[in-house]
Scaffold this motif. Structure first.
Motif, short mmCIF file in Angstrom:
data_model
loop_
_atom_site.label_atom_id
_atom_site.label_comp_id
_atom_site.label_asym_id
_atom_site.label_seq_id
_atom_site.Cartn_x
_atom_site.Cartn_y
_atom_site.Cartn_z
N LEU A 28 -4.21 -1.78 0.85
CA LEU A 28 -3.62 -0.68 1.61
C LEU A 28 -2.55 -1.19 2.55
O LEU A 28 -2.72 -2.23 3.21
CB LEU A 28 -4.70 0.05 2.41
CG LEU A 28 -5.78 0.79 1.64
CD1 LEU A 28 -6.69 1.54 2.62
CD2 LEU A 28 -5.20 1.76 0.62
N ASP A 29 -1.46 -0.45 2.63
CA ASP A 29 -0.42 -0.68 3.63
C ASP A 29 -0.97 -0.27 4.98
O ASP A 29 -1.58 0.80 5.11
CB ASP A 29 0.81 0.16 3.24
CG ASP A 29 2.05 -0.17 4.06
OD1 ASP A 29 1.96 -0.18 5.30
OD2 ASP A 29 3.10 -0.39 3.46
N THR A 30 -0.78 -1.12 6.00
CA THR A 30 -1.32 -0.79 7.32
C THR A 30 -0.47 0.25 8.06
O THR A 30 -0.88 0.76 9.09
CB THR A 30 -1.41 -2.04 8.22
OG1 THR A 30 -0.16 -2.74 8.18
CG2 THR A 30 -2.54 -2.96 7.78
N ASN A 85 11.53 -2.36 -2.35
CA ASN A 85 12.71 -2.74 -1.56
C ASN A 85 13.01 -4.20 -1.86
O ASN A 85 12.11 -5.05 -1.78
CB ASN A 85 12.45 -2.58 -0.06
CG ASN A 85 12.40 -1.12 0.36
OD1 ASN A 85 13.24 -0.32 -0.04
ND2 ASN A 85 11.41 -0.76 1.15
N SER A 91 10.94 -5.72 4.61
CA SER A 91 10.53 -6.35 5.87
C SER A 91 9.61 -7.55 5.64
O SER A 91 9.46 -8.38 6.53
CB SER A 91 9.86 -5.33 6.78
OG SER A 91 8.74 -4.77 6.15
N HIS A 96 6.69 -6.74 -3.22
CA HIS A 96 5.59 -5.77 -3.14
C HIS A 96 6.07 -4.44 -3.68
O HIS A 96 7.15 -3.97 -3.35
CB HIS A 96 5.05 -5.63 -1.72
CG HIS A 96 6.09 -5.48 -0.65
ND1 HIS A 96 6.85 -6.53 -0.19
CD2 HIS A 96 6.51 -4.39 0.03
CE1 HIS A 96 7.68 -6.12 0.75
NE2 HIS A 96 7.51 -4.81 0.89
N HIS A 98 5.43 -0.57 -3.66
CA HIS A 98 4.77 0.50 -2.92
C HIS A 98 4.30 1.56 -3.92
O HIS A 98 5.10 2.03 -4.75
CB HIS A 98 5.75 1.20 -1.97
CG HIS A 98 6.29 0.35 -0.87
ND1 HIS A 98 5.76 0.35 0.39
CD2 HIS A 98 7.34 -0.52 -0.83
CE1 HIS A 98 6.46 -0.47 1.18
NE2 HIS A 98 7.43 -1.01 0.45
N ARG A 115 5.50 7.59 8.95
CA ARG A 115 4.31 6.73 8.85
C ARG A 115 3.14 7.43 9.51
O ARG A 115 3.30 8.19 10.46
CB ARG A 115 4.55 5.39 9.54
CG ARG A 115 5.70 4.60 8.95
CD ARG A 115 5.40 4.09 7.55
NE ARG A 115 6.50 3.27 7.06
CZ ARG A 115 6.37 2.33 6.15
NH1 ARG A 115 5.20 2.09 5.60
NH2 ARG A 115 7.41 1.64 5.76
#
Ligand code: DGP
Length: 140
Positions: A28-30, A85, A91, A96, A98, A115
């Motif tokens: 999971l993306d934080t 990206n 970043s 990665h 998404h 977000r």
């Protein structure tokens, strides 16, 4: 080299893991765009999609396809947004993908990513478990 996602892959940093396979980790993306937003990374360190060895491309995209199914089957999303990206707007310099759950009227427009936050680690764990439970098996 100190890479955030390599440290997650090594287990040095915690993550809510959704998928753990020989060449890939999904977690999971934080800072999720929507709850259930997954980051899929190759376990080898490559910076961008361009740097990914060609033989891993179907492995990565096959898993992205299965995660796109899991956000629908596991979370009740109508569809998904799958994106990478590369350098610009990237970043974390470790490739990665998404995989973001999408539902009509969710408010996501263009390239501005709002977000959200998980209410607690338990809620994040519940999302990760629902996704892992809905993930189709990898091909033989
Ligand atoms: P991008 O901006 O496309 O490079 O996406 C990087 C994502 O990484 C961003 O959506 C937030 C997420 N992220 C940053 N730090 C961490 C972390 O320590 N753990 C997890 N799970 N995700 C992180």
């Amino acid at each position: 080299m100190d890479c955030l996602f390599c440290r997650i892959i090594d287990g040095a940093l915690p993550a809510q893991v959704v998928l753990d396979e020989p060449f890939l980790l999904g977690f999971l993306d934080t800072r999720p765009v929507f709850k259930g937003h997954v980051l899929l990374v190759p376990k080898i360190h490559v910076h961008t999609l361009v740097d990914l060895p060609a033989e891993l491309l179907p492995v990565v995209m096959g898993a992205a396809q299965r995660l796109a199914r899991a956000v629908v089957d596991g979370l009740g999303a109508q569809g998904s947004f799958v994106a990478v990206n590369n350098v610009v707007s990237q970043s974390v310099p470790h490739l990665h993908v998404h995989v973001v759950p999408r539902t009509k009227g969710d408010g996501l427009r263009g390239f501005f990513w709002p977000r959200t936050k998980y209410a607690s680690p338990d809620e994040a764990q519940e999302y990760a478990a629902r996704l892992a439970g809905a993930l189709p098996a990898p091909p033989e």
